[in-house]
Design an enzyme around this catalytic site. Structure first.
Site, PDB file in Angstrom:
ATOM      1  N   GLN A 177       0.851  -1.189   0.000  1.00 28.08           N
ATOM      2  CA  GLN A 177       0.000   0.000   0.000  1.00 28.08           C
ATOM      3  C   GLN A 177       0.895   1.251   0.000  1.00 28.08           C
ATOM      4  O   GLN A 177       1.955   1.269   0.627  1.00 28.08           O
ATOM      5  CB  GLN A 177      -0.899   0.005   1.235  1.00 28.08           C
ATOM      6  CG  GLN A 177      -1.754  -1.236   1.396  1.00 28.08           C
ATOM      7  CD  GLN A 177      -3.023  -1.179   0.571  1.00 28.08           C
ATOM      8  OE1 GLN A 177      -3.453  -0.133   0.115  1.00 28.08           O
ATOM      9  NE2 GLN A 177      -3.637  -2.338   0.382  1.00 28.08           N
ATOM     10  N   HIS A 199      -6.119 -11.120   4.586  1.00 29.57           N
ATOM     11  CA  HIS A 199      -4.911 -11.932   4.407  1.00 29.57           C
ATOM     12  C   HIS A 199      -4.203 -12.249   5.736  1.00 29.57           C
ATOM     13  O   HIS A 199      -3.113 -11.736   6.031  1.00 29.57           O
ATOM     14  CB  HIS A 199      -3.939 -11.345   3.398  1.00 29.57           C
ATOM     15  CG  HIS A 199      -3.722  -9.854   3.443  1.00 29.57           C
ATOM     16  ND1 HIS A 199      -3.316  -9.172   4.570  1.00 29.57           N
ATOM     17  CD2 HIS A 199      -3.837  -8.923   2.474  1.00 29.57           C
ATOM     18  CE1 HIS A 199      -3.177  -7.899   4.292  1.00 29.57           C
ATOM     19  NE2 HIS A 199      -3.503  -7.707   3.022  1.00 29.57           N
ATOM     20  N   GLY A 215       0.812 -20.779  -1.561  1.00 30.47           N
ATOM     21  CA  GLY A 215       2.097 -21.392  -1.264  1.00 30.47           C
ATOM     22  C   GLY A 215       3.227 -20.398  -1.139  1.00 30.47           C
ATOM     23  O   GLY A 215       4.363 -20.799  -0.845  1.00 30.47           O
ATOM     24  N   HIS A 219       2.465 -16.757   0.139  1.00 27.78           N
ATOM     25  CA  HIS A 219       2.116 -15.857   1.240  1.00 27.78           C
ATOM     26  C   HIS A 219       2.115 -16.559   2.598  1.00 27.78           C
ATOM     27  O   HIS A 219       2.473 -15.954   3.612  1.00 27.78           O
ATOM     28  CB  HIS A 219       0.742 -15.232   0.996  1.00 27.78           C
ATOM     29  CG  HIS A 219       0.735 -14.132  -0.004  1.00 27.78           C
ATOM     30  ND1 HIS A 219       0.788 -14.368  -1.364  1.00 27.78           N
ATOM     31  CD2 HIS A 219       0.687 -12.789   0.154  1.00 27.78           C
ATOM     32  CE1 HIS A 219       0.765 -13.207  -2.005  1.00 27.78           C
ATOM     33  NE2 HIS A 219       0.711 -12.235  -1.109  1.00 27.78           N
ATOM     34  N   ASP A 223      -6.586 -12.000  -3.471  1.00 28.72           N
ATOM     35  CA  ASP A 223      -5.779 -10.778  -3.405  1.00 28.72           C
ATOM     36  C   ASP A 223      -5.068 -10.562  -4.739  1.00 28.72           C
ATOM     37  O   ASP A 223      -3.967 -10.008  -4.801  1.00 28.72           O
ATOM     38  CB  ASP A 223      -4.769 -10.855  -2.250  1.00 28.72           C
ATOM     39  CG  ASP A 223      -4.230  -9.482  -1.832  1.00 28.72           C
ATOM     40  OD1 ASP A 223      -4.810  -8.466  -2.266  1.00 28.72           O
ATOM     41  OD2 ASP A 223      -3.237  -9.426  -1.091  1.00 28.72           O
ATOM     42  N   GLY A 256       0.224  -8.331  -3.458  1.00 27.03           N
ATOM     43  CA  GLY A 256      -0.913  -9.084  -3.961  1.00 27.03           C
ATOM     44  C   GLY A 256      -0.446 -10.421  -4.499  1.00 27.03           C
ATOM     45  O   GLY A 256       0.615 -10.939  -4.138  1.00 27.03           O
TER      46      GLY A 256
END
Length: 395
Positions: free
Chosen positions: A154, A229, A262, A264, A287, A323
């Site tokens: 962000q 998330h 696999g 994150h 995401d 993302g």
């Protein structure tokens, strides 16, 4: 979708209903709705009454599942919800529709209010017309009321404390369009803002936060009900300070999103989350960013440069995960094949929980007569064979 849809009769399938999986069952889609579901024993009598123009599909043992609902997705196939025009929105919803998503929330990133206003205007206008692919239920504002220490991908330049006057303006100008907002619950004024979100029927979610265990639980008491998330961009679990992750795992009043790609989150950490909360407390999300469906290269997310290598998206500056390039069918397959979740529980995590959280479970999210015909045909290798959205086959 206003045009009449052709009748579809799928038989010899494993039909996943809320109560039971029907082996060698059948399902009949009529005028965009699920008309009937039945057993092998009822097949002869029911099928003999079908019209001559009904499309009959022998599933050959494949699964019939409810369409996936993605509550956290930024874009796909070269387009981002932050700036996509109607053609770009068609491209995003077509790509994700082809990968099993039948309903989705257009997710923003942290940006100036004027830019978020423009997103709401464009998504609102798009929703006022017949949407040919995955249906945009509304908008998920991810930020800008987050913590700069955990901003991830962000843009920190636009992070501000919660602004109640912004919410008042948005809900007056775009009633019902914002379905969810992510914020840091430790920010000044966040608890009152969470209560205001709930008052307006908007899901309050934590994310990009430095909140500790106590702060998260206090926010839950004020109406916080989702974590974006889980594990990423928040305080992790520690045995002396359980952190945000510990609060998410231990408090049944909050649902935890997970990016099952696999990269994150390790499969064991996903398994621990499912074991702690039960499958009814976990939400699969993608995401996904604009690079989803495309190859390696340079892209943008919220004005920040992103490099994708081998399907992994990272900021060019700082190397933070930015993302994903995930699709819902890939996430579904991953939790079944790599995490060990049953197909029934994976479906709950990809469809049923989202429908309940969004308050649309009387319309979609499961296979029941009278509900919208958002239906997937998935083979034994968990590969998509066909997708119907509101009874319409997506090609």
């Amino acid at each position: 979708m206003t045009q009449p849809q052709p009748d579809v009769f799928i038989y010899n399938a494993a039909i996943l209903t809320p109560q039971i999986t029907l082996q060698k069952g059948w399902i009949h889609l009529v005028n965009g709705l699920i008309h009937a579901i039945g057993t092998e024993q009822e097949y002869d009598i029911y099928s003999s009454k079908l019209g001559a123009d009904t499309e009959k599909i022998d599933a050959k043992g494949s699964w019939v599942l409810p369409g996936f609902i993605d509550m956290h997705v930024h874009g796909g196939y070269g387009h981002d919800f932050m700036d996509a025009d109607a053609e770009g929105l068609d491209a995003i919803t077509h790509f994700h529709g082809m990968n099993g998503t039948t309903t989705m929330l257009a997710t923003t990133v942290t940006a100036a209010k004027e830019e978020l206003d423009h997103v709401l205007q464009r998504i609102g206008s798009y929703r006022n017309q017949a949407m040919p692919y995955a249906q945009l239920l509304g908008v998920h504002l991810e930020g800008p009321f987050i913590n700069a220490n955990w901003c991830g991908a962000q843009n920190p330049a636009f992070i501000v404390p919660p602004q109640p006057d912004w919410l008042s303006d948005w809900t007056q100008r775009f009633p019902g369009l914002i379905r969810m907002q992510t914020l840091a619950p430790e920010a000044a004024g966040a608890l009152d803002y969470i209560e205001a979100l709930v008052k307006h029927g908007i899901i309050a979610a934590l994310g990009h936060t430095d909140a500790n265990y106590e702060q998260v639980n206090t926010a839950i008491e004020h109406g916080l009900s989702q974590a974006v998330h889980t594990y990423n961009a928040m305080r992790g679990l520690h045995h002396r300070e359980p952190g945000a992750v510990g609060a998410i795992m231990s408090n049944p009043a909050i649902l935890g999103e997970i990016i099952a790609d696999g990269h994150h989150v390790h499969p064991t950490a996903i398994r621990l989350l499912v074991q702690a909360k039960g499958p009814e407390g976990v939400l699969l999300i993608t995401d996904a960013m604009s690079a989803a469906g495309l190859g390696n290269g340079e892209y943008e997310l919220g004005g920040l440069a992103v490099i994708v290598r081998d399907g992994v998206a990272r900021l060019k500056e700082g190397n933070s995960l930015a993302g994903s390039t995930l699709t819902m069918i890939d996430a579904f397959r991953f939790v079944v094949q790599q995490v060990g979740v049953s197909i029934e529980h994976a479906s709950l995590m990809a469809s049923g929980n989202q429908a309940r959280q969004l308050g649309i479970d009387q319309t979609t999210g499961s296979l029941q007569p009278g509900l919208q015909a958002d239906v997937l045909l998935v083979n034994s290798e968990l590969e998509l064979e066909r997708v119907w959205i509101g009874g319409r086959s997506i090609q």
